[in-house]
Design a protein around this motif. Structure first.
Motif, short mmCIF file in Angstrom:
data_model
loop_
_atom_site.label_atom_id
_atom_site.label_comp_id
_atom_site.label_asym_id
_atom_site.label_seq_id
_atom_site.Cartn_x
_atom_site.Cartn_y
_atom_site.Cartn_z
N THR A 11 0.84 -1.18 0.00
CA THR A 11 0.00 0.00 0.00
C THR A 11 0.88 1.24 0.00
OG1 THR A 11 -0.06 0.18 2.41
CG2 THR A 11 -1.76 -1.21 1.37
N LEU A 12 0.28 2.39 -0.25
CA LEU A 12 1.04 3.64 -0.17
C LEU A 12 1.59 3.85 1.23
CD1 LEU A 12 -1.05 6.13 -2.34
CD2 LEU A 12 1.21 5.19 -2.84
N GLU A 13 0.81 3.44 2.23
CA GLU A 13 1.27 3.55 3.62
C GLU A 13 2.50 2.68 3.85
OE1 GLU A 13 -0.39 2.38 8.00
OE2 GLU A 13 -1.82 3.25 6.59
N ASP A 14 2.49 1.47 3.30
CA ASP A 14 3.65 0.58 3.40
C ASP A 14 4.88 1.23 2.76
OD1 ASP A 14 2.04 -1.44 4.53
OD2 ASP A 14 1.73 -2.44 2.59
N VAL A 15 4.69 1.77 1.57
CA VAL A 15 5.80 2.40 0.84
C VAL A 15 6.34 3.59 1.62
CG1 VAL A 15 6.48 3.58 -1.29
CG2 VAL A 15 4.96 1.59 -1.40
N ALA A 16 5.45 4.40 2.17
CA ALA A 16 5.88 5.56 2.96
C ALA A 16 6.70 5.11 4.15
CB ALA A 16 4.66 6.36 3.41
N GLU A 17 6.28 4.03 4.81
CA GLU A 17 7.02 3.51 5.96
C GLU A 17 8.40 3.03 5.54
OE1 GLU A 17 6.70 -0.29 8.92
OE2 GLU A 17 4.83 0.75 8.44
N LEU A 18 8.47 2.34 4.41
CA LEU A 18 9.75 1.86 3.92
C LEU A 18 10.69 3.01 3.56
CD1 LEU A 18 8.50 -1.07 1.69
CD2 LEU A 18 9.71 -1.27 3.87
N LEU A 19 10.14 4.02 2.90
CA LEU A 19 10.96 5.18 2.54
C LEU A 19 11.44 5.93 3.78
CD1 LEU A 19 8.95 6.54 -0.51
CD2 LEU A 19 11.18 5.40 -0.55
#
Length: 87
Positions: A11-19
């Protein structure tokens, strides 16, 4: 990179967390990516297992020649697991 991650099911939330985790690593490895990928892999494996079960039941219904759900559901030889459904 974001679109590629989304195609893999993140999800976008997952990607934001990874970044965000990548920005704060200060040259040290961060386990967040490995944890997220392992969790996503477990989700995919669970979906594959569910879909395999569904496919098996549907193939059995085709093989059995089921053409009426009402008749099939009341038959003891029905391959579709109506009794296993919660709803």
């Amino acid at each position: 990179m974001i679109k590629a991650a989304q195609r893999l099911g993140f999800t976008l939330e997952d990607v934001a967390e990874l970044l965000e985790a990548g920005r704060h690593r200060h040259g040290r490895p961060v386990a967040v990516l490995q944890e997220q990928v392992a969790a996503k892999l477990a989700e995919v494996d669970a979906k594959i297992a569910d879909l395999t079960t569904i496919r098996t039941a549907l193939a059995a219904a085709v093989d059995a020649g089921c053409d009426d759900l009402t008749v099939c559901a009341s038959s003891s030889c029905c391959p579709i697991p109506f009794t296993d459904l919660a709803e």
